[in-house]
Design a protein around this motif. Structure first.
Motif, mmCIF file in Angstrom:
data_model
loop_
_atom_site.group_PDB
_atom_site.id
_atom_site.type_symbol
_atom_site.label_atom_id
_atom_site.label_comp_id
_atom_site.label_asym_id
_atom_site.label_seq_id
_atom_site.Cartn_x
_atom_site.Cartn_y
_atom_site.Cartn_z
ATOM 1 N N THR A 13 0.828 -1.354 -0.109
ATOM 2 C CA THR A 13 -0.051 0.164 -0.198
ATOM 3 C C THR A 13 0.830 1.327 -0.115
ATOM 4 O O THR A 13 2.256 1.345 0.137
ATOM 5 N N SER A 14 0.292 2.225 -0.067
ATOM 6 C CA SER A 14 0.973 3.742 -0.001
ATOM 7 C C SER A 14 -0.256 4.966 0.566
ATOM 8 O O SER A 14 -1.379 4.447 0.499
ATOM 9 N N PRO A 15 0.283 5.826 1.263
ATOM 10 C CA PRO A 15 -0.634 6.600 1.922
ATOM 11 C C PRO A 15 -1.459 7.409 0.767
ATOM 12 O O PRO A 15 -0.982 7.492 -0.234
ATOM 13 N N ARG A 16 -2.526 7.711 1.366
ATOM 14 C CA ARG A 16 -3.408 8.716 0.428
ATOM 15 C C ARG A 16 -3.760 7.846 -0.918
ATOM 16 O O ARG A 16 -3.946 8.488 -2.132
ATOM 17 N N CYS A 17 -4.133 6.604 -0.704
ATOM 18 C CA CYS A 17 -4.353 5.559 -1.725
ATOM 19 C C CYS A 17 -5.866 5.236 -1.668
ATOM 20 O O CYS A 17 -5.980 4.201 -0.896
ATOM 21 N N ALA A 45 9.839 -2.963 2.088
ATOM 22 C CA ALA A 45 8.540 -3.168 1.257
ATOM 23 C C ALA A 45 8.826 -2.405 -0.147
ATOM 24 O O ALA A 45 8.337 -3.105 -0.984
ATOM 25 N N TYR A 46 9.357 -1.408 -0.220
ATOM 26 C CA TYR A 46 9.279 -0.664 -1.405
ATOM 27 C C TYR A 46 10.446 -1.562 -2.638
ATOM 28 O O TYR A 46 10.097 -1.845 -3.586
ATOM 29 N N THR A 47 11.494 -2.174 -2.078
ATOM 30 C CA THR A 47 12.340 -3.134 -2.694
ATOM 31 C C THR A 47 11.436 -4.367 -3.209
ATOM 32 O O THR A 47 11.521 -4.842 -4.197
ATOM 33 N N GLU A 48 10.771 -4.828 -2.481
ATOM 34 C CA GLU A 48 10.049 -6.113 -2.503
ATOM 35 C C GLU A 48 8.986 -5.832 -3.803
ATOM 36 O O GLU A 48 8.556 -6.584 -4.451
ATOM 37 N N PHE A 49 8.102 -4.502 -3.456
ATOM 38 C CA PHE A 49 7.195 -4.043 -4.394
ATOM 39 C C PHE A 49 7.795 -3.926 -5.987
ATOM 40 O O PHE A 49 7.160 -4.397 -6.941
ATOM 41 N N LEU A 50 9.073 -3.394 -6.013
ATOM 42 C CA LEU A 50 9.689 -3.128 -7.489
ATOM 43 C C LEU A 50 10.066 -4.445 -7.858
ATOM 44 O O LEU A 50 10.125 -4.979 -9.056
ATOM 45 N N ARG A 51 10.682 -5.476 -7.030
ATOM 46 C CA ARG A 51 11.047 -6.695 -7.574
ATOM 47 C C ARG A 51 9.717 -7.595 -7.922
ATOM 48 O O ARG A 51 9.847 -8.332 -8.972
ATOM 49 N N LEU A 52 8.470 -7.399 -7.642
ATOM 50 C CA LEU A 52 7.341 -7.956 -7.984
ATOM 51 C C LEU A 52 6.775 -7.255 -9.146
ATOM 52 O O LEU A 52 5.781 -7.481 -9.792
ATOM 53 N N GLY A 54 5.905 -4.177 -9.236
ATOM 54 C CA GLY A 54 4.559 -3.236 -9.044
ATOM 55 C C GLY A 54 4.464 -2.203 -9.690
ATOM 56 O O GLY A 54 5.356 -1.397 -9.987
ATOM 57 N N ARG A 55 3.314 -1.614 -10.349
ATOM 58 C CA ARG A 55 3.151 -0.479 -11.088
ATOM 59 C C ARG A 55 2.362 0.455 -10.291
ATOM 60 O O ARG A 55 2.237 1.716 -10.729
ATOM 61 N N GLN A 68 -2.759 -6.726 -9.196
ATOM 62 C CA GLN A 68 -2.521 -5.046 -9.173
ATOM 63 C C GLN A 68 -3.902 -4.305 -9.098
ATOM 64 O O GLN A 68 -4.854 -4.600 -9.988
ATOM 65 N N GLY A 69 -3.900 -3.422 -8.324
ATOM 66 C CA GLY A 69 -4.994 -2.666 -7.907
ATOM 67 C C GLY A 69 -6.073 -3.264 -7.342
ATOM 68 O O GLY A 69 -5.935 -4.410 -6.881
ATOM 69 N N PHE A 70 -7.311 -2.439 -7.317
ATOM 70 C CA PHE A 70 -8.320 -3.053 -6.328
ATOM 71 C C PHE A 70 -9.469 -3.535 -7.249
ATOM 72 O O PHE A 70 -10.080 -2.478 -7.882
#
Length: 88
Positions: A13-17, A45-52, A54-55, A68-70
């Motif tokens: 997740t990220s803030p204000r999302c 978490a950011y490193t894992e997100f990039l490895r996966l 994540g867009r 990806q997405g909801f």
């Protein structure tokens, strides 16, 4: 007899999302446990997100599969497929 292993669900997740807020509420409403990984507050978490690859957030990762997405229907189908939800 061993216990059956329940797949661990990671929610990036990220803030204000707004979609992140919706995804968390949806999972709670279904009674599905998850581990939240805030990519803005955690370098790991950011490193894992990039490895996966994540867009954007939210990114759901469970049993080697990503979403990806909801998208409630697609999320329910994924949860059903990995055994975290009885009916999609």
């Amino acid at each position: 007899m061993g216990k059956s292993k329940v797949p661990k669900l990671l929610l990036y997740t990220s803030p204000r999302c707004p979609q992140c807020t919706q995804a968390k509420a949806y999972l709670r409403r279904l009674g599905v446990s998850f581990i939240e990984r805030d990519i803005a507050r955690s370098t790991l978490a950011y490193t894992e997100f990039l490895r996966l690859h994540g867009r954007g957030t939210p990114l759901v990762r469970v049993a080697g599969q990503s979403l990806q997405g909801f998208h409630p229907r697609r999320m329910a189908e994924l949860l059903h497929r990995v055994g975290l939800l009885a009916d999609p």
